[in-house]
Design a protein around this motif. Structure first.
Motif, PDB file in Angstrom:
ATOM      1  N   ASP A 195      -4.311  -2.559  -3.712  1.00 13.61           N
ATOM      2  CA  ASP A 195      -5.511  -1.896  -4.217  1.00 13.61           C
ATOM      3  C   ASP A 195      -5.360  -1.657  -5.715  1.00 13.61           C
ATOM      4  O   ASP A 195      -4.508  -2.253  -6.369  1.00 13.61           O
ATOM      5  CB  ASP A 195      -5.792  -0.612  -3.435  1.00 13.61           C
ATOM      6  CG  ASP A 195      -4.668   0.411  -3.558  1.00 13.61           C
ATOM      7  OD1 ASP A 195      -3.879   0.342  -4.534  1.00 13.61           O
ATOM      8  OD2 ASP A 195      -4.571   1.294  -2.676  1.00 13.61           O
ATOM      9  N   ASP A 211       0.846  -1.198   0.000  1.00 16.39           N
ATOM     10  CA  ASP A 211       0.000   0.000   0.000  1.00 16.39           C
ATOM     11  C   ASP A 211       0.879   1.245   0.000  1.00 16.39           C
ATOM     12  O   ASP A 211       2.009   1.220   0.496  1.00 16.39           O
ATOM     13  CB  ASP A 211      -0.917   0.022   1.216  1.00 16.39           C
ATOM     14  CG  ASP A 211      -2.140   0.904   1.001  1.00 16.39           C
ATOM     15  OD1 ASP A 211      -2.369   1.333  -0.149  1.00 16.39           O
ATOM     16  OD2 ASP A 211      -2.864   1.169   1.971  1.00 16.39           O
ATOM     17  N   ASN A 224      -0.664   0.503   8.544  1.00 14.23           N
ATOM     18  CA  ASN A 224      -0.614   1.901   8.119  1.00 14.23           C
ATOM     19  C   ASN A 224      -1.078   2.838   9.232  1.00 14.23           C
ATOM     20  O   ASN A 224      -0.569   3.952   9.366  1.00 14.23           O
ATOM     21  CB  ASN A 224      -1.488   2.116   6.881  1.00 14.23           C
ATOM     22  CG  ASN A 224      -0.888   1.502   5.634  1.00 14.23           C
ATOM     23  OD1 ASN A 224       0.272   1.099   5.622  1.00 14.23           O
ATOM     24  ND2 ASN A 224      -1.676   1.399   4.576  1.00 14.23           N
ATOM     25  N   PRO A 252     -11.153  -1.156   1.525  1.00 18.11           N
ATOM     26  CA  PRO A 252      -9.840  -1.303   2.171  1.00 18.11           C
ATOM     27  C   PRO A 252      -9.802  -2.416   3.210  1.00 18.11           C
ATOM     28  O   PRO A 252      -8.721  -2.927   3.528  1.00 18.11           O
ATOM     29  CB  PRO A 252      -9.617   0.073   2.822  1.00 18.11           C
ATOM     30  CG  PRO A 252     -10.979   0.651   2.978  1.00 18.11           C
ATOM     31  CD  PRO A 252     -11.766   0.148   1.810  1.00 18.11           C
ATOM     32  N   THR A 253     -10.962  -2.817   3.739  1.00 20.68           N
ATOM     33  CA  THR A 253     -10.964  -3.902   4.728  1.00 20.68           C
ATOM     34  C   THR A 253     -10.502  -5.220   4.113  1.00 20.68           C
ATOM     35  O   THR A 253     -10.096  -6.133   4.846  1.00 20.68           O
ATOM     36  CB  THR A 253     -12.364  -4.084   5.324  1.00 20.68           C
ATOM     37  OG1 THR A 253     -13.316  -4.275   4.259  1.00 20.68           O
ATOM     38  CG2 THR A 253     -12.768  -2.866   6.139  1.00 20.68           C
ATOM     39  N   GLU A 305      -3.656  -2.243   6.286  1.00 16.44           N
ATOM     40  CA  GLU A 305      -4.381  -1.058   6.733  1.00 16.44           C
ATOM     41  C   GLU A 305      -4.135  -0.822   8.227  1.00 16.44           C
ATOM     42  O   GLU A 305      -3.970   0.319   8.658  1.00 16.44           O
ATOM     43  CB  GLU A 305      -5.879  -1.219   6.465  1.00 16.44           C
ATOM     44  CG  GLU A 305      -6.270  -1.132   4.996  1.00 16.44           C
ATOM     45  CD  GLU A 305      -6.093   0.259   4.420  1.00 16.44           C
ATOM     46  OE1 GLU A 305      -6.103   1.237   5.195  1.00 16.44           O
ATOM     47  OE2 GLU A 305      -5.935   0.365   3.187  1.00 16.44           O
TER      48      GLU A 305
END
Length: 213
Positions: free
Chosen positions: A123, A64, A162, A152-153, A159
């Motif tokens: 993504d 990401d 991040n 995003p889950t 995530e």
């Protein structure tokens, strides 16, 4: 007549009848406003896949991008790569621009250091859907999986990483230059991987969890 020019024409008609639609369109074109609209790249349908817990290292790496700014306002980006199995942050690349070629260079360095992952999860950013990354993955026998747009889950491991990286690094420091960013990131990465216990890993560090396995 383009829709924007048509709106201008009807707005002018409320003020004066001196302009007909042909004259408005001619002036619109002379001013260089009739630029072609950029078409958004249509993404192929992405299949929803359950977020499975890997059972060994190098089964799935997550990727990401994040962004922040230096004190002088210049924006920079980071490319974060995580092994989902033991939550180890394998690498964070920092620069003003990180095109697809830089993504591949980082991934190749990580493959040389840690071995090849079976799958990459990311993504639908332009760097990740580029032909060069797809070709690199195909040549290396790596499954490139894109999550569904706006979900995003489906990339929850990175995530969560991040969030920690944002709170403890990007939001915690005022950076003067990229060299300072890289120095702080390197120190934080070492602490994150080798000294910080993770509840999801039974309060082991990522390196300890990998060694125990």
């Amino acid at each position: 007549m383009a829709a924007a020019a048509r709106k201008i024409y009807y707005r002018l008609r409320r003020l004066t009848h001196a302009f007909n639609h042909k004259r408005v369109w001619r002036v619109y074109c002379q001013m260089g406003l009739n630029l072609p609209r950029r078409k958004r790249k249509r993404l192929p349908a992405r299949l929803r896949q359950p977020l499975l817990q890997p059972t060994a290292v190098n089964q799935t790496w997550s990727l990401d991008f994040m962004s922040d700014a230096l004190r002088d306002g210049r924006r920079f980006r980071t490319l974060n790569v995580l092994d989902d199995y033991n939550r180890e942050a394998l690498g964070i690349e920092v620069d003003y621009s990180l095109p697809a070629g830089r993504v591949i260079r980082l991934l190749q360095r990580l493959v040389d250091a840690y071995g090849k992952p079976a799958k990459l999860r990311c993504d639908n950013g332009p760097e990740f859907i580029s032909a060069v990354l797809s070709e690199w993955c195909e040549n290396n026998g790596i499954d490139l999986h894109w999550i569904q747009p706006g979900k995003p889950t489906q990339n929850a491991y990175i995530e969560r990483f991040n969030g920690s990286f944002r709170r403890e690094v990007l939001n915690a420091y005022s950076f003067a230059n990229l060299a300072q960013v890289r120095e702080i990131v390197d120190g934080w990465l070492d602490d994150y991987n080798t000294r910080r216990p993770h509840q999801a890993l039974g309060f082991l560090t990522p390196v300890e969890y990998k060694q125990a396995a």
